[in-house]
Scaffold this active site. Structure first.
Site, mmCIF file in Angstrom:
data_model
loop_
_atom_site.group_PDB
_atom_site.id
_atom_site.type_symbol
_atom_site.label_atom_id
_atom_site.label_comp_id
_atom_site.label_asym_id
_atom_site.label_seq_id
_atom_site.Cartn_x
_atom_site.Cartn_y
_atom_site.Cartn_z
ATOM 1 N N CYS A 14 0.965 -1.240 -0.095
ATOM 2 C CA CYS A 14 -0.172 -0.269 0.035
ATOM 3 C C CYS A 14 0.847 1.140 -0.053
ATOM 4 C CB CYS A 14 -0.996 -0.056 1.247
ATOM 5 S SG CYS A 14 -2.099 -1.383 1.128
ATOM 6 N N CYS A 87 -2.885 -8.252 8.041
ATOM 7 C CA CYS A 87 -3.099 -7.112 7.043
ATOM 8 C C CYS A 87 -4.465 -6.514 7.241
ATOM 9 C CB CYS A 87 -2.825 -7.605 5.742
ATOM 10 S SG CYS A 87 -3.464 -6.614 4.253
ATOM 11 N N GLN A 212 -14.401 -9.436 -8.677
ATOM 12 C CA GLN A 212 -13.817 -8.146 -7.924
ATOM 13 C C GLN A 212 -13.483 -8.255 -6.601
ATOM 14 O OE1 GLN A 212 -12.673 -5.498 -9.944
ATOM 15 N NE2 GLN A 212 -14.022 -5.039 -11.514
ATOM 16 N N PHE A 241 -15.978 -9.576 -22.516
ATOM 17 C CA PHE A 241 -15.017 -9.904 -21.218
ATOM 18 C C PHE A 241 -15.866 -9.892 -20.140
ATOM 19 C CE2 PHE A 241 -12.742 -7.001 -24.756
ATOM 20 C CZ PHE A 241 -11.689 -7.878 -24.795
ATOM 21 N N GLU A 262 -17.084 -14.524 -22.715
ATOM 22 C CA GLU A 262 -15.838 -14.531 -21.773
ATOM 23 C C GLU A 262 -15.184 -15.616 -22.137
ATOM 24 O OE1 GLU A 262 -13.114 -14.647 -19.124
ATOM 25 O OE2 GLU A 262 -14.530 -12.872 -19.028
ATOM 26 N N ASN A 307 -15.182 -4.669 -20.697
ATOM 27 C CA ASN A 307 -14.572 -4.745 -19.543
ATOM 28 C C ASN A 307 -13.303 -5.643 -19.501
ATOM 29 O OD1 ASN A 307 -13.864 -4.506 -16.686
ATOM 30 N ND2 ASN A 307 -15.127 -6.352 -16.138
ATOM 31 N N CYS A 334 -9.788 -1.224 -15.996
ATOM 32 C CA CYS A 334 -8.985 -1.385 -14.531
ATOM 33 C C CYS A 334 -7.280 -0.721 -14.767
ATOM 34 C CB CYS A 334 -8.640 -2.723 -14.062
ATOM 35 S SG CYS A 334 -8.294 -3.761 -15.149
#
Length: 375
Positions: A14, A87, A212, A241, A262, A307, A334
């Protein structure tokens, strides 16, 4: 977000953790506006964010250490193992699972794989949680099936400790490379898919299907796409996709014709199951290459939703869409860099609307939804 692992210098995943979320959003928005600087954008919608910790529904843990004292986490570049069970990106519900898995690894004799020596069996632990009912899917990624009988024998103890484990599998990944999974999946439970639900839409998660990792933001992404589509005069659309069908299942209405494409057959099995539950008979999901499917068609629907993975949709599909010119394209990305590159290859379209979704807090990554309209 406070993170003891970051403060101790043990994990740097991060990279933006020291910046407050509003600053992170500003930086991401500036990056997106810079990437789209050459294109007039009619409407910039306010960015969408979710919780800043405990938001992940999935853990991908490298298993290292010894069979008596396994570590679940990652390997540094020099091969040093790091345990990441604490985490703060993981929800509190993951802690008891990690705690039970460590003694289970010893019970089942699953020797952690040693990368340097190319010895051992257990490479990864992959854990996914459903937000809908708290059910979990656990996958053991092994080098071979040598320990399979031992694992099966020890399984009743694990079920007793963790009744929330609905789907358990073994994935065989024999290659000495940092590849997360192999092709062979062996189910150790009767149930083979995890039930999920976003915005009253049933979704299914199978072992080898992409889903996701930030459900709070992903559900808002799907709902936004649905709202945008409902404002358009669309009776027929493609969802390319499409994964497990998240976008298509949200956008479809009973009288709409929709084709979802897909490459991963596991994901298509999930999408078909959801469509059947919703009673949507005009939805068709097929396990094919999205670009090959599209470019083989002689006509296009009013709306094409894409996507793609990080590489974008690529020039062949851009050229096809430029030639066939559907009225609308909704592009979910993304990787805004490849999206901007693809939009450059679609000169006959203008950008009507853009919205950023902060799917990956504390990093430079984000998701973006863009509505393109034929000029």
């Amino acid at each position: 977000m406070q993170c003891a692992l970051y403060d101790a210098g043990r994990c740097r995943s991060c990279q933006w953790i020291m910046q407050p979320i509003p600053e992170q959003l500003s930086a991401k928005t500036a990056d997106l506006k810079n990437l789209l600087a050459d294109f007039p954008v009619e409407e910039w919608c306010a960015p969408v964010s979710g919780p800043e910790q405990g938001f992940r529904n999935k853990a991908k843990m490298v298993v290292s250490g010894s069979v008596e004292k396994p570590l679940l986490g990652m390997l540094h570049r020099d091969g040093t193992p790091e345990d990441l069970c604490d985490c703060p990106l993981y929800p509190a519900s993951f802690a008891p699972v990690f705690a039970a898995l460590k003694p289970f690894i010893a019970r089942a004799g699953l020797t952690p794989y040693n990368v340097a020596r190319k010895r051992g069996e257990l490479k990864y632990i992959l854990l996914t949680e459903s937000q809908s009912d708290g059910g979990m899917m656990l996958r053991f990624v092994l080098r071979s099936d040598t320990k399979l009988a031992q694992l099966r024998k020890a399984l009743p103890w694990l079920h007793e400790q963790l009744p929330q484990l609905k789907v358990i599998t073994v994935n065989i990944q024999p290659v000495h490379m940092a590849i997360m999974e192999g092709e062979t999946e062996i189910y150790l439970t009767e149930q083979q898919a995890l039930a999920e639900r976003f915005n009253d839409v049933p979704l299914w998660i199978r072992p080898q299907s992409f889903f996701q990792t930030n459900p709070a933001v992903a559900s808002q992404l799907y709902a936004t796409a649905r709202d945008w589509v409902r404002q358009l005069p669309v009776k027929h659309m493609w969802d390319l996709f499409c994964g497990v069908g998240g976008f298509g299942l949200h956008c479809a209405t009973p009288d709409m014709q929709l084709t979802g494409i897909e490459i991963a057959s596991e994901a298509i099995a999930c999408a078909k199951q959801s469509a059947a539950e919703l009673g949507l008979t005009r939805l068709q999901f097929q396990a094919l290459d999205s670009t090959q499917f599209a470019t083989a068609q002689g006509d296009v629907p009013e709306l094409v939703l894409v996507n793609p993975p990080r590489r974008g949709i690529g020039k062949p599909l851009c050229d096809y869409l430029s030639t066939m010119a559907p009225r609308f394209i909704i592009y979910s990305s993304c990787n805004a860099q490849t999206m901007a590159k693809d939009i450059r290859e679609l000169p006959g379209f203008r950008i009507e609307r853009v919205q950023l979704f902060d799917m990956f807090p504390h990093t430079a990554h984000y998701e973006v939804l863009t509505l393109l309209v034929k000029q």
